[in-house]
Write a protein that holds these residues in place. Structure first.
Motif, PDB file in Angstrom:
ATOM      1  N   UNK A 113       0.553  -1.055  -0.051  1.00  0.00           N
ATOM      2  CA  UNK A 113       0.324   0.161   0.049  1.00  0.00           C
ATOM      3  C   UNK A 113       0.932   1.262  -0.166  1.00  0.00           C
ATOM      4  N   UNK A 114       0.672   2.527  -0.435  1.00  0.00           N
ATOM      5  CA  UNK A 114       0.926   3.845  -0.652  1.00  0.00           C
ATOM      6  C   UNK A 114       1.371   3.916   0.644  1.00  0.00           C
ATOM      7  N   UNK A 115       1.751   3.790   1.757  1.00  0.00           N
ATOM      8  CA  UNK A 115       1.609   4.471   3.117  1.00  0.00           C
ATOM      9  C   UNK A 115       3.569   3.327   3.760  1.00  0.00           C
ATOM     10  N   UNK A 116       3.114   2.248   2.915  1.00  0.00           N
ATOM     11  CA  UNK A 116       4.297   1.973   2.898  1.00  0.00           C
ATOM     12  C   UNK A 116       5.082   2.080   2.032  1.00  0.00           C
ATOM     13  N   UNK A 117       4.721   2.222   0.390  1.00  0.00           N
ATOM     14  CA  UNK A 117       5.161   1.968  -0.909  1.00  0.00           C
ATOM     15  C   UNK A 117       6.008   3.872  -0.191  1.00  0.00           C
ATOM     16  N   UNK A 235       5.172  14.537  11.152  1.00  0.00           N
ATOM     17  CA  UNK A 235       3.512  14.501  11.554  1.00  0.00           C
ATOM     18  C   UNK A 235       3.086  15.156  10.066  1.00  0.00           C
ATOM     19  N   UNK A 236       3.569  16.376   9.277  1.00  0.00           N
ATOM     20  CA  UNK A 236       2.831  16.627   8.390  1.00  0.00           C
ATOM     21  C   UNK A 236       3.292  16.595   6.864  1.00  0.00           C
ATOM     22  N   UNK A 237       3.551  14.844   6.908  1.00  0.00           N
ATOM     23  CA  UNK A 237       3.909  14.378   5.302  1.00  0.00           C
ATOM     24  C   UNK A 237       3.220  12.891   5.573  1.00  0.00           C
ATOM     25  N   UNK A 238       1.841  12.612   6.521  1.00  0.00           N
ATOM     26  CA  UNK A 238       1.700  11.372   7.184  1.00  0.00           C
ATOM     27  C   UNK A 238       0.673  10.954   5.377  1.00  0.00           C
ATOM     28  N   UNK A 239       0.601  11.856   4.489  1.00  0.00           N
ATOM     29  CA  UNK A 239      -0.352  11.587   3.457  1.00  0.00           C
ATOM     30  C   UNK A 239       1.018  11.785   1.625  1.00  0.00           C
ATOM     31  N   UNK A 240       2.244  11.389   2.201  1.00  0.00           N
ATOM     32  CA  UNK A 240       3.114  11.341   1.098  1.00  0.00           C
ATOM     33  C   UNK A 240       2.528  10.253  -0.178  1.00  0.00           C
ATOM     34  N   UNK A 241       2.713  10.677  -1.341  1.00  0.00           N
ATOM     35  CA  UNK A 241       2.693  10.219  -2.318  1.00  0.00           C
ATOM     36  C   UNK A 241       3.484   8.751  -2.368  1.00  0.00           C
ATOM     37  N   UNK A 242       3.148   8.470  -3.097  1.00  0.00           N
ATOM     38  CA  UNK A 242       3.976   6.595  -3.310  1.00  0.00           C
ATOM     39  C   UNK A 242       4.723   6.578  -4.685  1.00  0.00           C
ATOM     40  N   UNK A 243       6.322   5.800  -4.374  1.00  0.00           N
ATOM     41  CA  UNK A 243       6.978   6.225  -5.363  1.00  0.00           C
ATOM     42  C   UNK A 243       6.894   5.132  -6.396  1.00  0.00           C
ATOM     43  N   UNK A 244       6.754   5.597  -7.294  1.00  0.00           N
ATOM     44  CA  UNK A 244       6.956   5.160  -8.723  1.00  0.00           C
ATOM     45  C   UNK A 244       7.444   4.137  -9.036  1.00  0.00           C
ATOM     46  N   UNK A 245       6.829   2.832  -9.354  1.00  0.00           N
ATOM     47  CA  UNK A 245       7.132   1.593  -9.520  1.00  0.00           C
ATOM     48  C   UNK A 245       8.053   1.041 -10.738  1.00  0.00           C
ATOM     49  N   UNK A 246       9.157   0.714 -10.671  1.00  0.00           N
ATOM     50  CA  UNK A 246      10.243   0.166 -11.781  1.00  0.00           C
ATOM     51  C   UNK A 246      10.713  -1.063 -11.425  1.00  0.00           C
ATOM     52  N   UNK A 247      11.389  -1.837 -12.543  1.00  0.00           N
ATOM     53  CA  UNK A 247      11.540  -3.089 -12.597  1.00  0.00           C
ATOM     54  C   UNK A 247      13.185  -3.260 -11.591  1.00  0.00           C
ATOM     55  N   UNK A 248      13.622  -3.806 -11.446  1.00  0.00           N
ATOM     56  CA  UNK A 248      14.702  -3.769 -10.460  1.00  0.00           C
ATOM     57  C   UNK A 248      14.902  -4.881 -10.225  1.00  0.00           C
ATOM     58  N   UNK A 249      15.713  -5.364  -9.976  1.00  0.00           N
ATOM     59  CA  UNK A 249      16.596  -6.350  -9.570  1.00  0.00           C
ATOM     60  C   UNK A 249      16.066  -7.290  -8.103  1.00  0.00           C
ATOM     61  N   UNK A 250      15.260  -8.171  -7.664  1.00  0.00           N
ATOM     62  CA  UNK A 250      14.460  -8.514  -6.598  1.00  0.00           C
ATOM     63  C   UNK A 250      14.712  -8.273  -5.501  1.00  0.00           C
ATOM     64  N   UNK A 251      16.482  -8.049  -5.073  1.00  0.00           N
ATOM     65  CA  UNK A 251      16.796  -7.380  -3.563  1.00  0.00           C
ATOM     66  C   UNK A 251      17.239  -5.772  -3.813  1.00  0.00           C
ATOM     67  N   UNK A 252      17.851  -5.103  -2.617  1.00  0.00           N
ATOM     68  CA  UNK A 252      18.401  -3.916  -2.544  1.00  0.00           C
ATOM     69  C   UNK A 252      18.938  -3.538  -3.732  1.00  0.00           C
ATOM     70  N   UNK A 253      18.360  -2.237  -4.072  1.00  0.00           N
ATOM     71  CA  UNK A 253      19.150  -1.132  -4.575  1.00  0.00           C
ATOM     72  C   UNK A 253      19.275   0.133  -4.247  1.00  0.00           C
ATOM     73  N   UNK A 254      20.318   0.615  -4.354  1.00  0.00           N
ATOM     74  CA  UNK A 254      20.276   2.102  -3.457  1.00  0.00           C
ATOM     75  C   UNK A 254      18.690   2.868  -4.107  1.00  0.00           C
ATOM     76  N   UNK A 255      18.519   3.315  -3.589  1.00  0.00           N
ATOM     77  CA  UNK A 255      17.599   4.655  -4.107  1.00  0.00           C
ATOM     78  C   UNK A 255      18.092   5.303  -4.697  1.00  0.00           C
TER      79      UNK A 255
END
Length: 480
Positions: A113-117, A235-255
C-alpha cells in the motif's frame, strides 16, 4: 484466564524457539520492545510501517498459527525466495522455505500500500521482513518472522542482511500491532488504544492525529507511541505519495532521487484541519461529510462536490454549504469505490447560475474494505459496493487448481447484521461460490464477483460458508 495463559505460553515457546538463532538479536515481543532496540533509540519509521502492514495482512488463528494470505512465489508485496546464503538464520528443516517481503521496487500483481511504499524516507527500501513457511494441507503456515535490513551501501556488503539489525518478531507482538487496524479510526478506539498501551497522548493530540492521518489514524497513533520524539517531524507528511514503481533486481538497490508523478492539483492539502469524506448514505447512495470549514472560507461562499475518482475533472453533483462549517449531504449518486469529495469556491454566472469554482481542498477516495482470508485455503472474500448494491468478490490463487471441487458446496451469503445466525441471511441474497462470474483476473490470481440485489448499508456483512453452516470467512460489517 485459561485463554490468556495459553497465549502467553505460546509466546514464551516461540521466544525459546527463536533464541536458538545465533546470528540475530533478541526477539521483539511487545510494543515496548520496539522502543528500545539497536536501530538507534527505536525501530525506524519505515520498519514500523512495514510491520504494521504485515501484521494486518496475515491471519492468526486461535492456536497462534500465522496463516499466509498471499503467494510469495508470485512476488506478491515485493516477496521472493530467500536462500539464506550468508547463514543469517538457522538451516531449514525439510518442508520449509524462507521468503523476504517488502521490496517496494519489485513489480507484482499485489503491491504494497501507498503508506508503506514511501518515496521520501531515506533508504526505506533497505528494510525487509523474512518469514519461514511450511505447507500444511491447503494452508501455508508461517512459524518464524524477522524484521531486518540490508547493510548500508558504504559498508560494501552487497545485498546481505545485517545481523545487528535483524530481530525475531513474536506472535504476541503481531497481535499487539493488529490492534492498530485501520478500521478502528474513531476517537473511542483511539482512546482505548492509548490507554491500553500507556501512551502519554491527550485527547487533543488524538484529535490532531486523526485530523492529520485521516484514514491512517491508527497507524499514526502506533508511530506516536513507538517514536514520539520523531512524530512532530513526520506528522505533516503523513499523506506522502507513493514512489513510482520500476523493474529492478529482486533485492536491494540504492534508492534514486525520485518524485511522484502526481500533479500539484491532485495533491491532498487538507488546509487548517478541513475534513472531507464519502460515506454510505440512504438507499445505497453516497453521502458527503465535511467538517472544520473555517469561517473565513464560509464567507467566500463555498461548495462540496462529488467526483468519480481522484483524476476526474467533472463533478457528479455539488451543493453549496452556505455558513455550515460541519455537515452532510445525501446525494443521489450510487455508492462506488473511488468516489471523492472536494471543497470548491462557488462561481456565480449571470447573477443566479452557479457552478464549481476554484478547488480549495479534497478528501481521500472511497475505498473498499480489506478482503479477509478464507481459512485454510489460498483464497479470500471481499465485500464491496457497485452502484449501491452489496457485492462479493472471491480472489483465488491460480495455484489453487481444484478450488471448484473444494468449494463445490460452498456459498456466500449477505447479512444485514453481524449478529445474525448463519442461516438468517437476507432472503434470496446468496450465491454458490462456483457461480460467481469471472472478472479482472490477474497474472497469479483469478477474481470472481457476484452482485446481490441487496442495498449496501451500514452493518451489511458477507460470509463464506464451506458447506451447511460451516463458516470459513466473514467480512467486517460495512461501515457508515
Amino acid at each position: 484466564m485459561l485463554k490468556i495463559s495459553g497465549q502467553i505460553s505460546c509466546c514464551v515457546a516461540l521466544l525459546l524457539t527463536l533464541s536458538s538463532v545465533s546470528a540475530v538479536r533478541r526477539a521483539l515481543n511487545s510494543i515496548s520492545d520496539l522502543k528500545t532496540v539497536g536501530f538507534g533509540q527505536s525501530v525506524p519509521e519505515y520498519s514500523l510501517r512495514l510491520l504494521h502492514w504485515f501484521a494486518n495482512e496475515i491471519d492468526i488463528n486461535n492456536n497462534d498459527d500465522i496463516l499466509l494470505t498471499f503467494d510469495p512465489n508470485s512476488g506478491d508485496y515485493g516477496s521472493h525466495y530467500y536462500r539464506n546464503d550468508e547463514e543469517l538464520l538457522d538451516p531449514l528443516p525439510r518442508g520449509y522455505r524462507y521468503y523476504t517481503v517488502g521490496n517496494s521496487y519489485q513489480d507484482a500483481s499485489l503491491e504494497l500500500p501507498d503508506y508503506v511504499a514511501e518515496s521520501d524516507i531515506e533508504d526505506s527500501n533497505r528494510v525487509r521482513i523474512i518469514i519461514r513457511v511450511r505447507q500444511q494441507n491447503a494452508a501455508r503456515i508461517i512459524d518464524q518472522v524477522y524484521i531486518t535490513q540490508h547493510y548500508e551501501t558504504y559498508e560494501d556488503q552487497g545485498t546481505d542482511y545485517d545481523p545487528q539489525h535483524t530481530y525475531p518478531v513474536t506472535v504476541c507482538l503481531l497481535r499487539a500491532i493488529r490492534k492498530f487496524s485501520l478500521d478502528r479510526n474513531n476517537i473511542n478506539s483511539m482512546r482505548s488504544l492509548r490507554d491500553h498501551f500507556g501512551s502519554s497522548a491527550d485527547d487533543s493530540q488524538l484529535w490532531e492525529i486523526m485530523d492529520i492521518w485521516d484514514e491512517l489514524a491508527c497507524l499514526g497513533l502506533f508511530l506516536f507511541i513507538v517514536i514520539p520524539e520523531k512524530y512532530s517531524s513526520h506528522k505533516h507528511n503523513s499523506r506522502r505519495q507513493p514512489a513510482p514503481r520500476r523493474n529492478t533486481q529482486p533485492d536491494f538497490e540504492s534508492r534514486q532521487n525520485v518524485t511522484s508523478g502526481m500533479s500539484a492539483k491532485n495533491q491532498v492539502d487538507h488546509r487548517n484541519g478541513i475534513k472531507l469524506k464519502v460515506t454510505t448514505g440512504k438507499s445505497g447512495n453516497a453521502r458527503i461529510i465535511w467538517s472544520n470549514v473555517h469561517s473565513d472560507l464560509l464567507k467566500r461562499n463555498v461548495m462540496v462536490a462529488l467526483y468519480q475518482n481522484n483524476q476526474e475533472e467533472k463533478a457528479l453533483t455539488s451543493k453549496c454549504i452556505e455558513n455550515i462549517s460541519s455537515g452532510s449531504y445525501d446525494t443521489s449518486v450510487p455508492l462506488n469505490e473511488g468516489l471523492q469529495v472536494r471543497l470548491h469556491e462557488v462561481r456565480t454566472r449571470f447573477f443566479f447560475w452557479i457552478s464549481v469554482g476554484q478547488e480549495i481542498d479534497r478528501g481521500s477516495e472511497f475505498k473498499t474494505p480489506k478482503a479477509v482470508n478464507i481459512t485454510g485455503y489460498n483464497a479470500n472474500l471481499q465485500l464491496f459496493a457497485n452502484d449501491g448494491k452489496a457485492c462479493a468478490r472471491l480472489t483465488v490463487t491460480k495455484s489453487f487448481h481444484n478450488w471448484k471441487s473444494e468449494f463445490k458446496n460452498a456459498w456466500v451469503g449477505f447479512y444485514s447484521s453481524e449478529n445474525n445466525a448463519t442461516k438468517n441471511y437476507e432472503r434470496w441474497q446468496w450465491q454458490w461460490a462456483t457461480k460467481f462470474k469471472e472478472n479482472k483476473s490477474q497474472d497469479n490470481y483469478n477474481v470472481y464477483e457476484y452482485e446481490s440485489g441487496m442495498t449496501i448499508a451500514p452493518g451489511v456483512q458477507a460470509r463464506f460458508i464451506l458447506q451447511d453452516e460451516i463458516e470459513k470467512a466473514r467480512t467486517s460489517p460495512w461501515a457508515e
